[in-house]
Design a protein around this motif. Structure first.
Motif, PDB file in Angstrom:
ATOM      1  N   VAL A   1     -51.831  43.904 -52.490  1.00 40.38           N
ATOM      2  CA  VAL A   1     -51.986  43.324 -51.196  1.00 40.38           C
ATOM      3  C   VAL A   1     -51.149  42.211 -50.794  1.00 40.38           C
ATOM      4  O   VAL A   1     -51.273  41.150 -51.558  1.00 40.38           O
ATOM      5  CB  VAL A   1     -53.425  43.050 -50.764  1.00 40.38           C
ATOM      6  N   GLN A   2     -49.962  42.141 -49.813  1.00 41.79           N
ATOM      7  CA  GLN A   2     -49.375  41.212 -49.501  1.00 41.79           C
ATOM      8  C   GLN A   2     -49.699  40.055 -48.499  1.00 41.79           C
ATOM      9  O   GLN A   2     -49.404  38.989 -48.658  1.00 41.79           O
ATOM     10  CB  GLN A   2     -48.072  41.802 -49.036  1.00 41.79           C
ATOM     11  N   LEU A   3     -50.700  40.778 -47.786  1.00 43.10           N
ATOM     12  CA  LEU A   3     -51.303  39.882 -46.762  1.00 43.10           C
ATOM     13  C   LEU A   3     -52.848  40.014 -46.758  1.00 43.10           C
ATOM     14  O   LEU A   3     -53.322  41.149 -46.487  1.00 43.10           O
ATOM     15  CB  LEU A   3     -50.759  39.929 -45.143  1.00 43.10           C
ATOM     16  N   GLN A   4     -53.445  38.995 -47.179  1.00 45.07           N
ATOM     17  CA  GLN A   4     -54.889  39.089 -47.300  1.00 45.07           C
ATOM     18  C   GLN A   4     -55.541  38.258 -46.126  1.00 45.07           C
ATOM     19  O   GLN A   4     -55.708  37.046 -46.097  1.00 45.07           O
ATOM     20  CB  GLN A   4     -55.287  38.441 -48.889  1.00 45.07           C
ATOM     21  N   ALA A   5     -56.308  38.840 -45.325  1.00 47.82           N
ATOM     22  CA  ALA A   5     -57.057  38.296 -44.083  1.00 47.82           C
ATOM     23  C   ALA A   5     -58.378  37.978 -44.573  1.00 47.82           C
ATOM     24  O   ALA A   5     -59.157  38.830 -45.409  1.00 47.82           O
ATOM     25  CB  ALA A   5     -56.900  38.910 -43.043  1.00 47.82           C
ATOM     26  N   SER A   6     -58.865  36.932 -44.139  1.00 45.46           N
ATOM     27  CA  SER A   6     -60.427  36.590 -44.294  1.00 45.46           C
ATOM     28  C   SER A   6     -60.908  35.742 -42.936  1.00 45.46           C
ATOM     29  O   SER A   6     -60.097  35.220 -42.187  1.00 45.46           O
ATOM     30  CB  SER A   6     -60.473  35.754 -45.567  1.00 45.46           C
ATOM     31  N   GLY A   7     -62.206  35.554 -42.859  1.00 41.05           N
ATOM     32  CA  GLY A   7     -62.729  34.745 -41.971  1.00 41.05           C
ATOM     33  C   GLY A   7     -63.485  35.447 -40.870  1.00 41.05           C
ATOM     34  O   GLY A   7     -64.047  34.580 -39.955  1.00 41.05           O
ATOM     35  N   GLY A   8     -63.457  36.656 -40.864  1.00 38.57           N
ATOM     36  CA  GLY A   8     -64.309  37.260 -39.518  1.00 38.57           C
ATOM     37  C   GLY A   8     -65.823  37.164 -39.626  1.00 38.57           C
ATOM     38  O   GLY A   8     -66.198  36.701 -40.694  1.00 38.57           O
TER      39      GLY A   8
ATOM     40  N   CYS B   1     -55.068  33.764 -43.304  1.00 42.29           N
ATOM     41  CA  CYS B   1     -54.272  35.031 -43.703  1.00 42.29           C
ATOM     42  C   CYS B   1     -53.260  34.186 -45.096  1.00 42.29           C
ATOM     43  O   CYS B   1     -52.542  33.447 -44.813  1.00 42.29           O
ATOM     44  CB  CYS B   1     -53.350  35.681 -43.027  1.00 42.29           C
ATOM     45  N   ALA B   2     -53.637  34.768 -46.228  1.00 42.87           N
ATOM     46  CA  ALA B   2     -52.805  34.491 -47.423  1.00 42.87           C
ATOM     47  C   ALA B   2     -51.882  35.374 -47.852  1.00 42.87           C
ATOM     48  O   ALA B   2     -52.079  36.658 -47.959  1.00 42.87           O
ATOM     49  CB  ALA B   2     -53.867  34.119 -48.210  1.00 42.87           C
ATOM     50  N   ALA B   3     -50.769  34.930 -47.996  1.00 43.27           N
ATOM     51  CA  ALA B   3     -49.542  35.703 -48.501  1.00 43.27           C
ATOM     52  C   ALA B   3     -49.329  35.688 -49.932  1.00 43.27           C
ATOM     53  O   ALA B   3     -49.475  34.725 -50.600  1.00 43.27           O
ATOM     54  CB  ALA B   3     -48.362  35.146 -47.575  1.00 43.27           C
ATOM     55  N   SER B   4     -48.849  36.951 -50.586  1.00 52.42           N
ATOM     56  CA  SER B   4     -48.846  36.856 -51.902  1.00 52.42           C
ATOM     57  C   SER B   4     -47.494  36.680 -52.450  1.00 52.42           C
ATOM     58  O   SER B   4     -47.439  36.402 -53.468  1.00 52.42           O
ATOM     59  CB  SER B   4     -49.025  38.242 -52.277  1.00 52.42           C
ATOM     60  N   ARG B   5     -46.413  36.511 -51.513  1.00 54.96           N
ATOM     61  CA  ARG B   5     -45.149  36.025 -52.170  1.00 54.96           C
ATOM     62  C   ARG B   5     -44.655  34.741 -51.201  1.00 54.96           C
ATOM     63  O   ARG B   5     -44.943  34.915 -49.853  1.00 54.96           O
ATOM     64  CB  ARG B   5     -44.310  37.239 -51.907  1.00 54.96           C
ATOM     65  N   ARG B   6     -43.829  33.916 -51.994  1.00 57.61           N
ATOM     66  CA  ARG B   6     -43.240  32.794 -51.292  1.00 57.61           C
ATOM     67  C   ARG B   6     -42.269  33.309 -50.196  1.00 57.61           C
ATOM     68  O   ARG B   6     -42.095  32.495 -49.371  1.00 57.61           O
ATOM     69  CB  ARG B   6     -42.696  31.895 -52.342  1.00 57.61           C
TER      70      ARG B   6
ATOM     71  N   TRP C   1     -48.187  44.506 -42.722  1.00 56.09           N
ATOM     72  CA  TRP C   1     -49.677  44.287 -41.907  1.00 56.09           C
ATOM     73  C   TRP C   1     -50.471  43.895 -42.989  1.00 56.09           C
ATOM     74  O   TRP C   1     -50.388  44.203 -44.358  1.00 56.09           O
ATOM     75  CB  TRP C   1     -50.122  45.371 -41.183  1.00 56.09           C
ATOM     76  N   GLY C   2     -51.556  43.153 -42.713  1.00 56.76           N
ATOM     77  CA  GLY C   2     -52.786  42.697 -43.560  1.00 56.76           C
ATOM     78  C   GLY C   2     -53.907  43.569 -43.252  1.00 56.76           C
ATOM     79  O   GLY C   2     -53.606  44.461 -42.455  1.00 56.76           O
ATOM     80  N   GLN C   3     -54.919  43.782 -44.094  1.00 49.90           N
ATOM     81  CA  GLN C   3     -56.043  44.613 -43.861  1.00 49.90           C
ATOM     82  C   GLN C   3     -56.809  43.775 -42.891  1.00 49.90           C
ATOM     83  O   GLN C   3     -56.552  42.579 -42.573  1.00 49.90           O
ATOM     84  CB  GLN C   3     -56.956  44.514 -44.807  1.00 49.90           C
ATOM     85  N   GLY C   4     -57.558  44.495 -42.152  1.00 49.53           N
ATOM     86  CA  GLY C   4     -58.177  43.916 -40.925  1.00 49.53           C
ATOM     87  C   GLY C   4     -59.549  43.084 -41.313  1.00 49.53           C
ATOM     88  O   GLY C   4     -59.963  43.473 -42.303  1.00 49.53           O
ATOM     89  N   THR C   5     -59.865  42.426 -40.332  1.00 49.28           N
ATOM     90  CA  THR C   5     -61.165  41.499 -40.630  1.00 49.28           C
ATOM     91  C   THR C   5     -62.031  41.724 -39.218  1.00 49.28           C
ATOM     92  O   THR C   5     -61.407  41.287 -37.895  1.00 49.28           O
ATOM     93  CB  THR C   5     -60.834  40.040 -40.819  1.00 49.28           C
ATOM     94  N   GLN C   6     -63.130  41.870 -39.151  1.00 50.96           N
ATOM     95  CA  GLN C   6     -63.775  42.203 -38.049  1.00 50.96           C
ATOM     96  C   GLN C   6     -64.344  40.928 -37.246  1.00 50.96           C
ATOM     97  O   GLN C   6     -64.794  40.040 -38.008  1.00 50.96           O
ATOM     98  CB  GLN C   6     -64.993  43.171 -38.300  1.00 50.96           C
ATOM     99  N   VAL C   7     -64.209  40.639 -36.349  1.00 51.91           N
ATOM    100  CA  VAL C   7     -64.646  39.648 -35.302  1.00 51.91           C
ATOM    101  C   VAL C   7     -65.885  40.273 -34.419  1.00 51.91           C
ATOM    102  O   VAL C   7     -65.111  41.101 -33.577  1.00 51.91           O
ATOM    103  CB  VAL C   7     -63.728  38.794 -34.932  1.00 51.91           C
ATOM    104  N   THR C   8     -67.108  39.683 -34.241  1.00 50.57           N
ATOM    105  CA  THR C   8     -67.791  40.322 -33.411  1.00 50.57           C
ATOM    106  C   THR C   8     -68.265  39.145 -32.446  1.00 50.57           C
ATOM    107  O   THR C   8     -69.040  38.278 -33.164  1.00 50.57           O
ATOM    108  CB  THR C   8     -68.901  41.090 -33.966  1.00 50.57           C
TER     109      THR C   8
END
Length: 123
Positions: A1-8, A21-26, A113-120
């Protein structure tokens, strides 16, 4: 996974959330990065973008004044602070990266694209 989203999550109207969103490569430190969202039954839409240097930001009209995008090049992360949330902000939020510019990303030229994170947002 190159882009990891979190916080939803789930929040009441008027509340706040912070996406990260944390990227895996510099190499992503040289990319424009941003956030898109997709609500049920709607197309994916641009929310906010930030240039590789962090000097330039861009926002969709619907979130201006409420959302703030920022990046930390040392940690290769991009955050989006979302305040005064509204029910219409409910969507799956996606982190994105483009090698060229925010403008290219807005026009659909997103490279990653990163994977999605749900915001409700409840009313």
């Amino acid at each position: 996974v190159q882009l990891q989203a979190s916080g939803g999550g789930l929040v009441q109207a008027g509340g706040s959330l912070r996406l990260s969103c944390a990227a895996s490569r510099r190499t992503f430190s040289r990319y424009a990065m941003g956030w898109f969202r997709q609500a049920p039954g709607k197309e994916r839409a641009f929310v906010a973008g930030i240039s590789a240097t962090g000097a330039t930001t861009d926002y969709a009209d619907s979130v201006k004044g409420r959302f703030t995008i920022s990046r930390d090049s040392a940690k290769i992360t991009v955050d989006q602070q979302m305040n005064s949330l509204k029910p219409e902000d409910t969507a799956v939020y996606y982190c994105a990266a483009d090698a060229q510019s925010i403008g290219t990303m807005r026009r659909g030229g997103t490279d990653y694209w990163g994977q999605g994170t749900q915001v409700t947002v409840s009313s």
